[in-house]
Design a protein around this motif. Structure first.
Motif, PDB file in Angstrom:
ATOM      1  N   GLY A  22       0.948  -1.437  -0.006  1.00 53.50           N
ATOM      2  CA  GLY A  22      -0.007   0.064  -0.184  1.00 53.50           C
ATOM      3  C   GLY A  22       1.029   1.140   0.106  1.00 53.50           C
ATOM      4  O   GLY A  22       0.201   2.368   0.369  1.00 53.50           O
ATOM      5  N   ALA A  23       2.643   0.555  -0.188  1.00 53.81           N
ATOM      6  CA  ALA A  23       3.162   2.120  -0.154  1.00 53.81           C
ATOM      7  C   ALA A  23       2.767   2.912  -1.072  1.00 53.81           C
ATOM      8  O   ALA A  23       2.660   1.855  -2.524  1.00 53.81           O
ATOM      9  CB  ALA A  23       4.426   1.949   0.424  1.00 53.81           C
ATOM     10  N   ILE A  24       3.155   3.943  -2.085  1.00 58.46           N
ATOM     11  CA  ILE A  24       3.130   4.602  -3.170  1.00 58.46           C
ATOM     12  C   ILE A  24       4.442   4.536  -3.370  1.00 58.46           C
ATOM     13  O   ILE A  24       5.899   5.366  -3.078  1.00 58.46           O
ATOM     14  CB  ILE A  24       2.604   6.265  -2.922  1.00 58.46           C
ATOM     15  N   LEU A  25       4.579   3.802  -5.004  1.00 58.87           N
ATOM     16  CA  LEU A  25       5.977   4.163  -5.694  1.00 58.87           C
ATOM     17  C   LEU A  25       5.798   5.149  -7.291  1.00 58.87           C
ATOM     18  O   LEU A  25       4.605   6.010  -7.410  1.00 58.87           O
ATOM     19  CB  LEU A  25       5.489   2.994  -6.661  1.00 58.87           C
ATOM     20  N   ASP A  53      15.843  17.528  -7.739  1.00 62.16           N
ATOM     21  CA  ASP A  53      16.153  17.583  -6.339  1.00 62.16           C
ATOM     22  C   ASP A  53      14.260  18.544  -6.205  1.00 62.16           C
ATOM     23  O   ASP A  53      13.611  18.134  -5.325  1.00 62.16           O
ATOM     24  CB  ASP A  53      17.083  19.804  -6.848  1.00 62.16           C
ATOM     25  N   TYR A  54      13.815  19.060  -7.577  1.00 57.40           N
ATOM     26  CA  TYR A  54      12.635  19.635  -7.162  1.00 57.40           C
ATOM     27  C   TYR A  54      11.730  18.263  -7.138  1.00 57.40           C
ATOM     28  O   TYR A  54      10.716  17.938  -6.272  1.00 57.40           O
ATOM     29  CB  TYR A  54      12.545  19.675  -8.682  1.00 57.40           C
ATOM     30  N   THR A  55      12.276  16.985  -7.726  1.00 62.00           N
ATOM     31  CA  THR A  55      10.889  16.127  -7.389  1.00 62.00           C
ATOM     32  C   THR A  55      10.882  15.403  -6.542  1.00 62.00           C
ATOM     33  O   THR A  55       9.859  14.998  -6.203  1.00 62.00           O
ATOM     34  CB  THR A  55      11.210  15.331  -8.677  1.00 62.00           C
ATOM     35  N   LEU A  56      11.995  15.285  -6.316  1.00 60.71           N
ATOM     36  CA  LEU A  56      12.230  14.404  -4.959  1.00 60.71           C
ATOM     37  C   LEU A  56      11.391  15.878  -3.779  1.00 60.71           C
ATOM     38  O   LEU A  56      10.941  15.280  -2.548  1.00 60.71           O
ATOM     39  CB  LEU A  56      13.370  13.818  -3.605  1.00 60.71           C
ATOM     40  N   LYS A  57      11.407  17.129  -3.569  1.00 60.89           N
ATOM     41  CA  LYS A  57      11.711  17.616  -2.342  1.00 60.89           C
ATOM     42  C   LYS A  57       9.411  17.737  -2.674  1.00 60.89           C
ATOM     43  O   LYS A  57       8.965  18.130  -1.642  1.00 60.89           O
ATOM     44  CB  LYS A  57      11.932  19.223  -2.870  1.00 60.89           C
ATOM     45  N   ASN A  58       9.359  17.785  -4.007  1.00 63.24           N
ATOM     46  CA  ASN A  58       7.834  17.848  -3.726  1.00 63.24           C
ATOM     47  C   ASN A  58       7.311  16.120  -3.768  1.00 63.24           C
ATOM     48  O   ASN A  58       6.163  16.454  -3.392  1.00 63.24           O
ATOM     49  CB  ASN A  58       7.604  17.996  -5.961  1.00 63.24           C
ATOM     50  N   SER A  59       7.741  15.425  -3.976  1.00 61.50           N
ATOM     51  CA  SER A  59       6.936  13.560  -3.495  1.00 61.50           C
ATOM     52  C   SER A  59       7.648  13.538  -2.461  1.00 61.50           C
ATOM     53  O   SER A  59       6.665  12.511  -1.531  1.00 61.50           O
ATOM     54  CB  SER A  59       7.767  12.513  -4.346  1.00 61.50           C
ATOM     55  N   SER A  60       8.350  13.662  -1.406  1.00 64.69           N
ATOM     56  CA  SER A  60       8.898  14.008   0.104  1.00 64.69           C
ATOM     57  C   SER A  60       8.403  12.301   0.064  1.00 64.69           C
ATOM     58  O   SER A  60       8.207  11.887   0.955  1.00 64.69           O
ATOM     59  CB  SER A  60       7.696  14.184   0.909  1.00 64.69           C
ATOM     60  N   PRO A  61       9.500  11.914  -0.065  1.00 65.47           N
ATOM     61  CA  PRO A  61       9.810  10.056  -0.019  1.00 65.47           C
ATOM     62  C   PRO A  61      10.235  10.208   0.968  1.00 65.47           C
ATOM     63  O   PRO A  61      11.912  10.226   1.913  1.00 65.47           O
ATOM     64  CB  PRO A  61      10.359   9.101  -1.745  1.00 65.47           C
ATOM     65  N   ARG A  62       9.995   8.479   1.514  1.00 65.70           N
ATOM     66  CA  ARG A  62      10.619   7.951   3.183  1.00 65.70           C
ATOM     67  C   ARG A  62      11.669   7.562   2.676  1.00 65.70           C
ATOM     68  O   ARG A  62      12.129   6.736   3.197  1.00 65.70           O
ATOM     69  CB  ARG A  62       9.293   7.344   3.543  1.00 65.70           C
ATOM     70  N   LEU A  63      11.777   6.817   1.355  1.00 61.70           N
ATOM     71  CA  LEU A  63      12.293   5.911   0.501  1.00 61.70           C
ATOM     72  C   LEU A  63      13.020   6.101  -0.422  1.00 61.70           C
ATOM     73  O   LEU A  63      12.148   6.478  -1.179  1.00 61.70           O
ATOM     74  CB  LEU A  63      12.161   4.109   0.576  1.00 61.70           C
ATOM     75  N   PHE A  64      14.395   6.534  -0.636  1.00 61.72           N
ATOM     76  CA  PHE A  64      14.948   6.382  -2.086  1.00 61.72           C
ATOM     77  C   PHE A  64      15.639   5.644  -2.682  1.00 61.72           C
ATOM     78  O   PHE A  64      16.647   5.324  -2.092  1.00 61.72           O
ATOM     79  CB  PHE A  64      15.695   7.356  -2.069  1.00 61.72           C
ATOM     80  N   PRO A 107      13.645  13.718   5.474  1.00 60.35           N
ATOM     81  CA  PRO A 107      13.207  13.303   6.783  1.00 60.35           C
ATOM     82  C   PRO A 107      13.200  11.636   5.521  1.00 60.35           C
ATOM     83  O   PRO A 107      11.633  10.778   5.380  1.00 60.35           O
ATOM     84  CB  PRO A 107      11.717  13.269   7.347  1.00 60.35           C
ATOM     85  N   LEU A 108      13.738  11.162   4.757  1.00 60.25           N
ATOM     86  CA  LEU A 108      13.585  10.145   4.418  1.00 60.25           C
ATOM     87  C   LEU A 108      15.275   9.045   4.332  1.00 60.25           C
ATOM     88  O   LEU A 108      16.559   9.575   5.107  1.00 60.25           O
ATOM     89  CB  LEU A 108      14.057  10.256   2.871  1.00 60.25           C
ATOM     90  N   LEU A 109      15.250   7.607   4.169  1.00 57.38           N
ATOM     91  CA  LEU A 109      16.332   6.197   4.192  1.00 57.38           C
ATOM     92  C   LEU A 109      15.971   6.164   2.265  1.00 57.38           C
ATOM     93  O   LEU A 109      15.609   5.815   2.103  1.00 57.38           O
ATOM     94  CB  LEU A 109      15.673   4.987   4.903  1.00 57.38           C
ATOM     95  N   HIS A 153      -1.780   4.980  -5.706  1.00 54.39           N
ATOM     96  CA  HIS A 153      -0.118   2.935  -6.508  1.00 54.39           C
ATOM     97  C   HIS A 153       0.518   3.773  -7.405  1.00 54.39           C
ATOM     98  O   HIS A 153       1.899   3.782  -5.913  1.00 54.39           O
ATOM     99  CB  HIS A 153      -1.206   2.971  -7.594  1.00 54.39           C
ATOM    100  N   VAL A 154       0.566   4.926  -7.747  1.00 55.58           N
ATOM    101  CA  VAL A 154       1.515   5.415  -8.359  1.00 55.58           C
ATOM    102  C   VAL A 154       1.945   6.453  -8.303  1.00 55.58           C
ATOM    103  O   VAL A 154       0.133   7.582  -8.908  1.00 55.58           O
ATOM    104  CB  VAL A 154       2.144   4.405  -9.375  1.00 55.58           C
ATOM    105  N   ILE A 155       2.568   7.105  -8.425  1.00 58.42           N
ATOM    106  CA  ILE A 155       2.657   9.404  -8.699  1.00 58.42           C
ATOM    107  C   ILE A 155       4.575   8.931 -10.484  1.00 58.42           C
ATOM    108  O   ILE A 155       4.912   9.396  -9.511  1.00 58.42           O
ATOM    109  CB  ILE A 155       3.578   9.390  -7.391  1.00 58.42           C
TER     110      ILE A 155
END
Length: 470
Positions: free
Chosen positions: A19-22, A35-46, A66-68, A116-118
């Protein structure tokens, strides 16, 4: 952010089950875009491939988000004892390699409308938008693709385009997994390897953009392999010329066309037979969707009139991530507004005219560049052409033809106007030209016209011809 490979599918399926969003990330992004994509999506895991270690490290993600972070590099590729701050993907999953799958109840969302996916749009203008695609959309895309491809369990699907794109992930990979068929995945597109693996694995289904098919056609016949196993070769992603369809048919690619976008995936499709009886058509709507054409007042347009393509049904996105204004602008009264302009004939077949945003107004008249490009592409010395409106003190905007001549050919721009004579109203004729060696394109091969125009400001030259007036 990684090249095509098994790890991508592992993570895609794991996220789906949890149920995590990919968030698939385009590995061609520049550092500011990433940088923009990561800041906009704010992932917990990359998760990313080892080849992108340096640009990722330069972003100092651990300090800003705040990601791992989790890398797919192998530890032995780096100096012993180096503290890179990342986890080795293969080491982390090694305990499960080669063992019987440990099945647990899915913790995925019970509501199919959950995200499901962004997928971030290509961003040809402005910042990319994150299209939130729900589980329901993925499922109905699989059903539509099942019908479109005539999928079966013994099919073999070759994927050569990046999995961060909707076409590869949701129109090829997901339907193949859904049907229990076989995937052959290339880390990147290579024309000769494509021929070799179609022959080696007896590939039955394939999808590519026009740029890919043109590259396949450039491979000398003596260096090609047997592709008679192909039952469906799909093409989409940019405008397709009749000449390309004919040449592909001669080369053994049984082409059927699709039209869609990130926010909807496949909307329209045309069979091989449709091309024979309806030249230039994009076909009819997919089974699980409602497609219509409307004017600026939101009213349905008559047959053979140009209108904006709007979509309703389970194949549309949910929203744009953290962008309610753009969502409201795009999703109105239950319809997704695509920005594509098309017309429909009396038999229900659609014909793409242009993108609404590509239209320009010259002397008070609307001009659709796709219509002009279709005429100009008939010139035998022309490799490719893109038409765009540029500011003009007299007409407000005039058309500029950006021209790529065929190798070794000298092309007089005046010859292009000869093609227009009798086929296009004079206000549609391009008034200026720029010779180019190549066009800036998105990963799907679409010409990025705003970039093309900006890079060539001041370089345009007038096309001299008597009577060349509005």
């Amino acid at each position: 952010m990684m090249t095509n490979g098994p790890e991508f599918l592992e993570i895609f399926l794991a996220c789906s089950r949890l149920g995590a969003i990919l968030v698939p990330v385009n590995f061609r992004l520049t550092q500011p875009e990433l940088d923009y994509t990561l800041k906009n999506s704010s992932p917990r895991l990359f998760v990313f491939s080892e080849k992108y270690m340096d640009p990722v490290r330069a972003l100092n993600l651990s300090e800003e988000l705040p990601l791992l972070t989790l890398s797919i590099h192998h530890a032995n590729q780096y100096p012993a004892g180096e503290d890179n701050g990342f986890t080795d993907y293969h080491e982390a999953v090694a305990a499960f390699e080669g063992k019987t799958p440990h099945l647990t109840p899915s913790t995925g969302p019970a509501d199919p409308g959950e995200a499901h996916v962004i997928m971030y749009t290509s961003g040809t203008t402005g910042q990319p938008k994150g299209a939130v695609l729900p589980h329901r959309k993925t499922f109905f895309n699989c059903l539509n693709a099942d019908i479109f491809y005539k999928m079966d369990y013994d099919d073999i699907m070759l994927v050569v385009t990046p999995l961060f794109h909707s076409g590869a992930l949701l129109i090829q990979t997901a339907p193949t997994l859904y049907k229990g068929a076989t995937l052959v995945i290339h880390p990147k597109f290579d024309p000769k390897r494509t021929y070799e693996d179609i022959a080696r694995y007896r590939v039955t289904k394939f999808l590519g953009v026009p740029t890919i098919y043109r590259a396949l056609l450039r491979v000398p016949p003596a260096e090609r392999r047997d592709i008679s196993s192909l039952r469906v070769s799909a093409i989409g992603g940019e405008k397709v010329t009749v000449d390309l369809l004919i040449e592909c048919g001669k080369a053994g690619f049984p082409l059927r066309q699709v039209m869609g976008q990130t926010e909807t995936s496949i909307m329209l499709w045309a069979s091989e037979e449709d091309f024979m009886k309806k030249t230039g058509t994009l076909g009819k709507p997919v089974f699980h969707a409602e497609i219509d054409l409307i004017d600026k007042q939101g009213k349905r347009v008559p047959v053979d009139s140009v209108g904006e393509v709007v979509v309703k049904g389970p194949i549309t996105m949910k929203e744009y991530w953290h962008d309610p204004a753009k969502t409201e602008e795009t999703m109105r009264h239950g319809w997704h507004h695509t920005g594509d302009l098309a017309k429909k004939d009396e038999d229900g077949y659609f014909y793409l005219m242009d993108r609404a945003k590509d239209m320009y107004i010259s002397g008070g008249e609307n001009v659709y560049p796709a219509e002009v490009e279709k005429v100009l592409r008939k010139h035998p010395k022309l490799e490719d052409v893109a038409v765009a409106g540029m500011a003009d003190s007299l007409w407000g905007e005039t058309g500029v033809a950006f021209i790529i001549p065929k190798s070794g050919k000298k092309l007089d721009p005046k010859e292009l106007l000869t093609l227009c004579d009798g086929k296009l109203a004079r206000y549609k004729w391009p008034k200026k030209y720029v010779f180019c060696e190549e066009f800036p394109r998105t990963v799907l091969g679409k010409v990025q016209k705003p970039i093309l125009v900006e890079a060539n400001k001041g370089k345009e030259q007038p096309i001299e011809k008597e009577g060349n007036a509005q």
